[in-house]
Design a protein around this motif. Sequence first.
Motif, mmCIF file in Angstrom:
data_model
loop_
_atom_site.group_PDB
_atom_site.id
_atom_site.type_symbol
_atom_site.label_atom_id
_atom_site.label_comp_id
_atom_site.label_asym_id
_atom_site.label_seq_id
_atom_site.Cartn_x
_atom_site.Cartn_y
_atom_site.Cartn_z
ATOM 1 N N GLU A 1 1.084 -1.028 0.202
ATOM 2 C CA GLU A 1 0.075 -0.248 -0.054
ATOM 3 C C GLU A 1 0.929 1.256 0.070
ATOM 4 O O GLU A 1 1.543 1.883 0.912
ATOM 5 C CB GLU A 1 -0.605 0.115 1.002
ATOM 6 C CG GLU A 1 -2.002 0.972 1.314
ATOM 7 C CD GLU A 1 -2.352 1.200 3.042
ATOM 8 O OE1 GLU A 1 -4.107 1.004 2.901
ATOM 9 O OE2 GLU A 1 -1.836 1.396 4.069
ATOM 10 N N SER B 1 -2.646 5.357 2.146
ATOM 11 C CA SER B 1 -3.672 4.948 2.684
ATOM 12 C C SER B 1 -4.160 6.444 2.086
ATOM 13 O O SER B 1 -4.944 7.001 3.752
ATOM 14 C CB SER B 1 -3.896 4.548 4.257
ATOM 15 O OG SER B 1 -2.679 5.508 4.253
ATOM 16 N N ASN C 1 -0.764 -1.427 -4.512
ATOM 17 C CA ASN C 1 -1.391 0.286 -4.027
ATOM 18 C C ASN C 1 -2.758 -1.373 -2.703
ATOM 19 O O ASN C 1 -2.602 -2.265 -2.468
ATOM 20 C CB ASN C 1 -2.975 -0.026 -4.685
ATOM 21 C CG ASN C 1 -3.701 -0.630 -5.685
ATOM 22 O OD1 ASN C 1 -3.353 -1.594 -6.586
ATOM 23 N ND2 ASN C 1 -4.956 -0.886 -4.944
ATOM 24 N N GLY C 2 -3.501 -0.327 -2.715
ATOM 25 C CA GLY C 2 -3.965 -0.419 -0.617
ATOM 26 C C GLY C 2 -5.830 0.011 -1.167
ATOM 27 O O GLY C 2 -6.078 -0.145 -2.028
ATOM 28 N N THR D 1 1.536 -2.003 4.721
ATOM 29 C CA THR D 1 0.508 -1.322 4.969
ATOM 30 C C THR D 1 1.232 0.198 4.253
ATOM 31 O O THR D 1 2.751 0.115 4.337
ATOM 32 C CB THR D 1 -0.115 -0.924 5.842
ATOM 33 O OG1 THR D 1 0.289 -0.990 7.023
ATOM 34 C CG2 THR D 1 -1.487 -1.998 6.398
ATOM 35 N N CYS E 1 -5.855 -8.633 1.502
ATOM 36 C CA CYS E 1 -6.125 -7.671 1.094
ATOM 37 C C CYS E 1 -7.377 -7.567 1.117
ATOM 38 O O CYS E 1 -7.853 -6.063 1.103
ATOM 39 C CB CYS E 1 -5.980 -7.906 -0.837
ATOM 40 S SG CYS E 1 -6.789 -8.514 -1.454
#
Length: 353
Positions: free
Chosen positions: A56, A59, A103-104, A297, A306
Amino acid sequence: MSLPRPEPSAGVMAYAKEREVCVSLDERKWQNYKHYLMSTKREAVVDYLPIKLDIENCSRCNFACTMCAVSKWAHGKRAEDMTLEQFKALIDEQYGLVEIKLNGLGEALMQGDDYFEMIKYARSKRIWVRMTTNASLLHLRDNYKKLVDSGVNEIDISIDGSTPTIFESIRIQSDFNQVTENCKFLNEYLEPEVRTKMWTLVQKANSTDLVSILHMADYMKFKNVVFSLNMHGWADPELKKRNDGEIVLLSDDYIGRLQETAKNLKIKLAFWDVNAKFDVDEMKNRCPWPFERAVVTSDLRTVPCCMIADPDKFEIGKGKTFLQNWTGDEYKAFRQAHIDGRIPEVCRACYRS
């Protein structure tokens, strides 16, 4: 009814070839990969590093989608961005990686140019890089060109409606017209290469719109479309209750109509149904994530999946590094629970009931 599952946008052969090149460039990576292949992938103690990671980079998000955990974050942000230096250190430490999803829960492109440098660094080691975007920022500062030119292997884009009314009622704070034009820019820039895949999360608000969504995908020049049939709660009981109420079961006749439409449009259509994939009663059908993959993260915390994603809801090894966690007692216990069929409550949403 057996439904086709998603495949890499560039094709299975391209994906396999890139992995072969990746493991051949570094003896440590090759040895790690051999240990992974020789394992049963069902042992609490593993003698290899993960071969995949979801990383991630940020965020925070400019959307507040109705079904997403981000909609409950103050100002759409949970933590600070991962720095480029932190990312490079993680990639160097985790020398076993052959694939990452970069990506998160946040919108990856909000990080700016450091994001493209992250992709380039991973690709310099021939790591397969996937990413998901809401496509809202692709037109700014030539982001769509920078993304393609970074060497990213797969770009997944979320499109949940064929009209502004439907799309913007699900993806709050979005601009339907801008997003659809951005997708067209991106796919035109890529032509004739195919690296993109459009994902639609099927729910009550758009379940009767799916044929039109396929036609919209054709307008945006997508060659791959996935209809996701599951909605998750991101380890949040309140959000799970809300999302459970939005799940729609598609009839065989409707699915057949969608497949015929996709065929006529020359679109490769797949369906993602994680509940049809994982089964508590059969060891071979239990989730592989605890044995090969995890989430790191933006604030360098460890999450096992995920579909949890938010470390404030569930994390492994609080205060420890990812490397300490992967080989630590808490992860061993987490794996053992899966081996024994004692699927942790936080994981049960992905299993057939």
